[in-house]
Design an enzyme around this catalytic site. Structure first.
Site, PDB file in Angstrom:
ATOM      1  N   TRP A 136       0.806  -1.228   0.000  1.00  0.00           N
ATOM      2  CA  TRP A 136       0.000   0.000   0.000  1.00  0.00           C
ATOM      3  C   TRP A 136       0.834   1.271   0.000  1.00  0.00           C
ATOM      4  O   TRP A 136       0.468   2.252  -0.652  1.00  0.00           O
ATOM      5  CB  TRP A 136      -1.015  -0.020   1.146  1.00  0.00           C
ATOM      6  CG  TRP A 136      -2.057  -1.052   0.872  1.00  0.00           C
ATOM      7  CD1 TRP A 136      -2.223  -2.247   1.514  1.00  0.00           C
ATOM      8  CD2 TRP A 136      -3.019  -1.044  -0.199  1.00  0.00           C
ATOM      9  NE1 TRP A 136      -3.232  -2.965   0.923  1.00  0.00           N
ATOM     10  CE2 TRP A 136      -3.743  -2.256  -0.117  1.00  0.00           C
ATOM     11  CE3 TRP A 136      -3.341  -0.134  -1.197  1.00  0.00           C
ATOM     12  CZ2 TRP A 136      -4.771  -2.574  -1.017  1.00  0.00           C
ATOM     13  CZ3 TRP A 136      -4.366  -0.443  -2.093  1.00  0.00           C
ATOM     14  CH2 TRP A 136      -5.068  -1.642  -1.997  1.00  0.00           C
ATOM     15  N   ASP A 139      -0.949   6.531   6.469  1.00  0.00           N
ATOM     16  CA  ASP A 139      -2.104   5.724   6.105  1.00  0.00           C
ATOM     17  C   ASP A 139      -2.362   4.731   7.247  1.00  0.00           C
ATOM     18  O   ASP A 139      -1.572   3.822   7.480  1.00  0.00           O
ATOM     19  CB  ASP A 139      -1.807   4.978   4.790  1.00  0.00           C
ATOM     20  CG  ASP A 139      -2.926   4.026   4.374  1.00  0.00           C
ATOM     21  OD1 ASP A 139      -3.929   3.903   5.098  1.00  0.00           O
ATOM     22  OD2 ASP A 139      -2.790   3.395   3.302  1.00  0.00           O
ATOM     23  N   LYS A 170     -12.494  -1.325   7.049  1.00  0.00           N
ATOM     24  CA  LYS A 170     -11.765  -2.312   7.858  1.00  0.00           C
ATOM     25  C   LYS A 170     -12.214  -2.213   9.326  1.00  0.00           C
ATOM     26  O   LYS A 170     -12.924  -3.070   9.810  1.00  0.00           O
ATOM     27  CB  LYS A 170     -10.272  -2.094   7.705  1.00  0.00           C
ATOM     28  CG  LYS A 170      -9.841  -2.389   6.257  1.00  0.00           C
ATOM     29  CD  LYS A 170      -8.626  -1.681   5.838  1.00  0.00           C
ATOM     30  CE  LYS A 170      -8.420  -1.699   4.344  1.00  0.00           C
ATOM     31  NZ  LYS A 170      -8.417  -3.002   3.702  1.00  0.00           N
TER      32      LYS A 170
HETATM   33  C1  LIG Z   1      -3.493   0.141   4.151  1.00  0.00           C
HETATM   34  C2  LIG Z   1      -4.389   0.391   2.986  1.00  0.00           C
HETATM   35  N1  LIG Z   1      -4.350   1.579   2.366  1.00  0.00           N
HETATM   36  C3  LIG Z   1      -5.119   1.859   1.321  1.00  0.00           C
HETATM   37  C4  LIG Z   1      -6.003   0.938   0.816  1.00  0.00           C
HETATM   38  C5  LIG Z   1      -6.812   1.259  -0.418  1.00  0.00           C
HETATM   39  O1  LIG Z   1      -8.100   1.518  -0.094  1.00  0.00           O
HETATM   40  P1  LIG Z   1      -9.243   1.612  -1.206  1.00  0.00           P
HETATM   41  O2  LIG Z   1      -9.447   0.249  -1.761  1.00  0.00           O
HETATM   42  O3  LIG Z   1     -10.407   2.120  -0.400  1.00  0.00           O
HETATM   43  O4  LIG Z   1      -8.812   2.590  -2.234  1.00  0.00           O
HETATM   44  C6  LIG Z   1      -6.105  -0.313   1.429  1.00  0.00           C
HETATM   45  C7  LIG Z   1      -7.065  -1.314   0.920  1.00  0.00           C
HETATM   46  O5  LIG Z   1      -7.145  -2.426   1.333  1.00  0.00           O
HETATM   47  C8  LIG Z   1      -5.272  -0.592   2.534  1.00  0.00           C
HETATM   48  O6  LIG Z   1      -5.306  -1.780   3.137  1.00  0.00           O
END
Ligand SMILES: Cc1ncc(COP(=O)(O)O)c(C=O)c1O
Length: 371
Positions: A105, A174, A198
């Protein structure tokens, strides 16, 4: 879809389990949220909806003890939109940013931000994400617009055991997969972001906590729906929000308060992860976790059977038949992954740990023989 009577435990990484009490309350209120119509039918400009929106934002502030010089924003586009919005709102501070890569991520976030500014990787991208290189080896750029990292890598299971030191450069984090699972000092951050699907509720909103001095200078190309200044000025009501999602999100926050707040969730996540890691450690090498000890996630635990992918496959098939849902590892890394967000109970993790032990006992053919 037909209703299932089978008992299941949902270890999915997101969209993930939502507390039963929250779903029951949402069900009970779905036709009438207290004003004669469903919350889904309420105008986002109505006083009734304003109360829901305010309650959600105030609850985030209360649960995380957010200082007064921060704004809580509810935006759309998921974590992925926030990867871009961070760059588009902080670009005024400089044309480059530091990225700390610890998994899938943070890598995706850097790629997205690279459309708008130059990326400095504070250390070379590792071949495998199994640990966080020592901070003394990082090459931070003092002129960076911000330093970015992902507190818990949902796919790779790497979680930060510390908050990086940036010598005054705003820190952007994040926390999509570990927000509300442990207390942290918000004042150490410039921006904290988390998509909801989540620990926070259904997919559809992203929570951003932004320090006020970083607001007010969006890039001219920043889309309206990514603009922190507009969202801060309009209490996150710039355009039509996903009203039902915000309502369920608010219910989840009230549920967290009843569980003892973030401290209560932190205690539980510690107990849950200890249960699972102890089971792996006690398995004599039958199960293994690819992440080094000091960086193992309390929330998203990847593991595999040391005997190989065929053994993983059988484990997953049996577990699925027994009602353990979504234990399959992310498509990029394979193996098995248990996501133990706030709604997952210690008892549910205990059931998984017991299954792991019994699977090991019943399948000696997967035991690795000493060479
Ligand atoms: C740590 C993290 N950041 C960002 C995201 C991306 O999120 P989205 O699918 O809502 O764009 C995720 C998705 O699982 C994630 O686990």
């Amino acid at each position: 879809m037909a209703q299932s009577s089978k008992q299941v435990i949902n270890f999915g990484a997101g969209p993930a389990k939502i507390p039963r009490q929250v779903l029951e309350q949402a069900r009970d209120e779905i036709l009438d949220c207290g004003c004669g119509i469903s919350v889904m039918e309420l105008s986002h400009r109505s006083a009734d909806y304003a109360a829901i929106n305010d309650r959600a934002i105030e609850s985030v502030k209360e649960l995380l003890d957010v200082p007064n010089n921060y704004k809580v924003l509810l935006m759309q586009g998921g974590g992925t939109a926030a990867f871009a919005s961070v760059a588009l709102n902080l670009l005024h501070r400089g044309e480059k940013a530091d990225y700390i890569l610890t998994g899938v991520w943070s890598t995706k976030a850097a790629k997205e931000a690279s459309k708008y500014l130059k990326i400095n990787y504070v250390y070379p991208k590792p071949e495998k994400f199994e640990r966080i290189p020592d901070q003394s080896t990082w090459k931070l750029d003092p002129d960076a617009a911000y330093v970015y990292y992902c507190d818990n890598e949902t796919v790779n299971g790497v979680e930060f055991p510390f908050i990086p030191e940036t010598n005054g450069v705003p820190l952007v984090c994040d926390m999509s997969s570990n927000m509300l699972t442990r207390n942290f000092d918000v004042s150490k951050f410039g921006v904290v972001l988390a998509c909801a699907q989540k620990n926070l509720g259904p997919a559809g909103i992203t929570v951003l906590i932004v320090r006020e001095d970083l607001i007010g200078n969006p890039s001219p190309i920043c889309p309206t729906v990514m603009d922190y200044t507009l969202f801060a000025n309009d209490n996150s009501l710039v355009n039509t929000p996903p009203t039902f999602i915000v309502y369920v999100f608010s219910l989840v926050l009230q549920w967290v308060k009843k569980q003892g707040g973030v401290a209560g969730m932190e205690q539980q996540s510690k107990a849950k992860s200890q249960l699972l890691y102890n089971t792996i450690a006690d398995s004599d090498g039958f199960y293994s976790c690819p992440v080094d000890d000091g960086f193992r996630s309390r929330i998203t635990v990847p593991f595999r059977l040391s005997a190989g992918p065929e053994a993983d496959k059988q484990f997953l098939k049996e577990s699925q038949d027994l009602g353990f849902l979504q234990l399959k590892g992310h498509r990029l890394v394979g193996g098995i992954r248990a996501a133990m967000y706030n709604a997952i109970t210690v008892e549910e993790v205990k059931v998984l740990a017991d299954f792991m032990t019994s699977f090991q006992e019943r399948n000696p053919q997967f035991r690795l023989t000493q060479k």
